[in-house]
Design an enzyme around this catalytic site. Structure first.
Site, PDB file in Angstrom:
ATOM      1  N   TYR A   8      -1.201  20.271  38.864  1.00 30.18           N
ATOM      2  CA  TYR A   8      -1.579  19.144  39.431  1.00 30.18           C
ATOM      3  C   TYR A   8      -1.704  19.400  40.928  1.00 30.18           C
ATOM      4  O   TYR A   8      -1.120  20.142  41.256  1.00 30.18           O
ATOM      5  CB  TYR A   8      -0.714  17.903  39.476  1.00 30.18           C
ATOM      6  CG  TYR A   8      -0.906  17.010  40.453  1.00 30.18           C
ATOM      7  CD1 TYR A   8      -1.926  16.372  40.493  1.00 30.18           C
ATOM      8  CD2 TYR A   8       0.199  16.874  41.436  1.00 30.18           C
ATOM      9  CE1 TYR A   8      -2.284  15.030  41.518  1.00 30.18           C
ATOM     10  CE2 TYR A   8      -0.091  15.887  42.314  1.00 30.18           C
ATOM     11  CZ  TYR A   8      -0.915  15.274  42.514  1.00 30.18           C
ATOM     12  OH  TYR A   8      -1.293  14.245  43.462  1.00 30.18           O
ATOM     13  N   GLY A  60      -3.889  18.164  36.067  1.00 26.44           N
ATOM     14  CA  GLY A  60      -2.632  17.749  35.116  1.00 26.44           C
ATOM     15  C   GLY A  60      -1.749  16.371  35.368  1.00 26.44           C
ATOM     16  O   GLY A  60      -0.697  16.333  35.128  1.00 26.44           O
ATOM     17  N   ASN A  74      11.987  20.164  29.229  1.00 28.39           N
ATOM     18  CA  ASN A  74      11.799  19.567  30.476  1.00 28.39           C
ATOM     19  C   ASN A  74      12.682  18.351  30.837  1.00 28.39           C
ATOM     20  O   ASN A  74      12.528  17.858  31.910  1.00 28.39           O
ATOM     21  CB  ASN A  74      10.448  19.279  30.634  1.00 28.39           C
ATOM     22  CG  ASN A  74       9.843  18.293  29.916  1.00 28.39           C
ATOM     23  OD1 ASN A  74      10.591  17.805  28.749  1.00 28.39           O
ATOM     24  ND2 ASN A  74       8.773  17.499  30.358  1.00 28.39           N
ATOM     25  N   ASN A 126      -5.548  35.173  26.547  1.00 29.01           N
ATOM     26  CA  ASN A 126      -4.461  35.586  27.743  1.00 29.01           C
ATOM     27  C   ASN A 126      -5.075  36.878  28.463  1.00 29.01           C
ATOM     28  O   ASN A 126      -5.484  37.829  27.536  1.00 29.01           O
ATOM     29  CB  ASN A 126      -3.276  35.839  27.338  1.00 29.01           C
ATOM     30  CG  ASN A 126      -2.257  35.718  28.371  1.00 29.01           C
ATOM     31  OD1 ASN A 126      -2.370  34.856  29.308  1.00 29.01           O
ATOM     32  ND2 ASN A 126      -1.150  36.517  28.246  1.00 29.01           N
ATOM     33  N   LYS A 146      13.285  25.895  32.563  1.00 31.25           N
ATOM     34  CA  LYS A 146      12.914  25.160  31.361  1.00 31.25           C
ATOM     35  C   LYS A 146      13.792  25.888  30.097  1.00 31.25           C
ATOM     36  O   LYS A 146      13.944  25.237  28.961  1.00 31.25           O
ATOM     37  CB  LYS A 146      11.452  24.955  31.446  1.00 31.25           C
ATOM     38  CG  LYS A 146      11.057  24.019  32.161  1.00 31.25           C
ATOM     39  CD  LYS A 146       9.493  23.951  31.806  1.00 31.25           C
ATOM     40  CE  LYS A 146       8.931  22.672  32.666  1.00 31.25           C
ATOM     41  NZ  LYS A 146       7.584  22.290  31.922  1.00 31.25           N
ATOM     42  N   SER A 158       8.224  13.595  41.003  1.00 30.81           N
ATOM     43  CA  SER A 158       9.410  12.968  40.047  1.00 30.81           C
ATOM     44  C   SER A 158       9.811  11.682  40.679  1.00 30.81           C
ATOM     45  O   SER A 158       9.962  10.857  39.930  1.00 30.81           O
ATOM     46  CB  SER A 158      10.032  14.077  39.108  1.00 30.81           C
ATOM     47  OG  SER A 158       9.421  14.929  38.400  1.00 30.81           O
ATOM     48  N   SER A 172      -1.503  41.106  24.257  1.00 29.55           N
ATOM     49  CA  SER A 172      -0.232  41.161  23.398  1.00 29.55           C
ATOM     50  C   SER A 172       0.523  40.051  23.264  1.00 29.55           C
ATOM     51  O   SER A 172       1.004  39.674  22.456  1.00 29.55           O
ATOM     52  CB  SER A 172       0.606  42.466  23.749  1.00 29.55           C
ATOM     53  OG  SER A 172       0.736  42.367  25.080  1.00 29.55           O
ATOM     54  N   LYS A 173       0.725  39.335  24.685  1.00 32.61           N
ATOM     55  CA  LYS A 173       1.439  38.071  24.821  1.00 32.61           C
ATOM     56  C   LYS A 173       0.870  37.028  23.880  1.00 32.61           C
ATOM     57  O   LYS A 173       1.401  35.977  23.266  1.00 32.61           O
ATOM     58  CB  LYS A 173       1.474  37.712  26.265  1.00 32.61           C
ATOM     59  CG  LYS A 173       2.928  38.408  26.783  1.00 32.61           C
ATOM     60  CD  LYS A 173       2.973  37.937  28.391  1.00 32.61           C
ATOM     61  CE  LYS A 173       3.179  36.869  28.511  1.00 32.61           C
ATOM     62  NZ  LYS A 173       3.205  36.426  30.266  1.00 32.61           N
TER      63      LYS A 173
END
Ligand code: ATR
Length: 282
Positions: A229, A251, A89, A153, A68, A19, A157-158
């Protein structure tokens, strides 16, 4: 001398974050002077860190894992997209208030549609993973009116919980979008083909690890996209290519584009991302 705009990125781990370099590139485009620090902050030290940063004249902070969700607790105003993501973010000061926003979904869509020219309307899309990263991008994907969106997934369940929660908030059925959730079994994964497969699992952070996807998953796939990334192709990208995906991407573009949107929130300036997209920072 002009005062520097005080910005930062916080998380844990944080040493790998690109960043500071990304925002330095943006700032140079406008002759804006910034100081962009990188700080290791945990959920336990978050409140104290934010208080002191903003008291000290800080303007904006990029928030990464694992902060986050917890960072939402310290904002006065939360944007709609951050509410949908249940995460932010970016946090920034405006007047005497702190605002939280989530620019991840925006960054992904910009990278897919503008940089990679993969348009989502009418497409069949598979998302692997049902954690925070998946939640952050699914509302933006549904907004683009795909024909079908499936969440697969390891823990079924998630995936089901995430689908139910987002379904009640975004209402994809009003636009006749087929929205499904399931596990990583062949019967769920292979009952259709996908134009776009997105890896939102954290598996790429564990070097060399594979999700163990069936090869047939990628027949007909135009793009296999890893949110993660890395300088090298991730295992997911390598496996998708071998299995017949037309194109793969990591990414990096999403990271740059979410950063550009955060920069806009902090400065009201819209940076040109092309230089960074062409030349990832090592
Ligand atoms: P993030 O915020 O990055 O999404 P997370 O909320 O911890 O992180 O979610 C990680 C996701 O990666 C989960 O969907 C997880 O699957 P489970 O819900 O079954 O734990 C998925 N994941 C992590 N390691 C994986 C692996 N080796 N194979 C498949 N999925 C994996």
């Amino acid at each position: 001398m002009d005062k520097k705009l005080k910005l930062a990125v916080i998380g844990n781990p944080i040493s790998h974050s690109k960043s500071p370099e990304i925002h330095q590139d943006f700032a140079e485009q406008f002759d804006t002077k910034i100081e962009f620090g990188k700080y290791e902050v945990t959920p336990d030290t978050l409140k104290e860190w934010l208080d002191s940063f903003f008291e000290d004249g800080g303007k904006g902070v990029s928030i990464t894992l694992p902060l986050k969700e917890s960072a939402l607790n310290y904002a006065d105003e939360i944007s709609d997209r951050a509410k949908l993501a249940s995460a932010c973010n970016v946090i920034y000061a405006k007047g005497d208030k702190l605002f939280a926003d989530c620019t991840d979904g925006f960054g992904l869509i910009k990278d897919l549609e503008e940089n990679l020219t993969v348009f989502l309307e009418g497409k069949k899309i598979l998302i692997l993973g049902a954690g925070g990263a998946a939640r952050g991008i699914i509302p933006s994907i549904l907004e683009k009116n795909p024909k079908k969106l499936k969440i697969a997934n390891r823990t079924e369940s998630k995936a089901l919980l995430l689908k139910d929660d987002l379904e009640s908030k975004v209402k994809p059925n009003e636009n006749k979008i087929i929205f499904e959730a399931g596990d990583l079994s062949n019967s769920f994964l292979l009952d259709d083909s996908y134009d776009l497969v997105i890896n939102s699992t954290s598996v790429s952070t564990q070097a060399g690890e594979s999700i163990g996807l069936p090869k047939a998953l990628f027949s007909g796939t135009k793009l296999a996209y890893d949110l993660y990334y890395s300088a090298e192709k991730t295992v997911f990208m390598q496996e998708a290519l071998v299995a017949g995906a037309e194109k793969v991407s990591d990414g990096w573009g999403m990271l740059v584009e979410q950063g550009a949107e955060s920069f806009r929130l902090w400065t009201n300036l819209i940076p040109d991302t092309s230089r960074l997209l062409d030349k990832p920072i090592d």
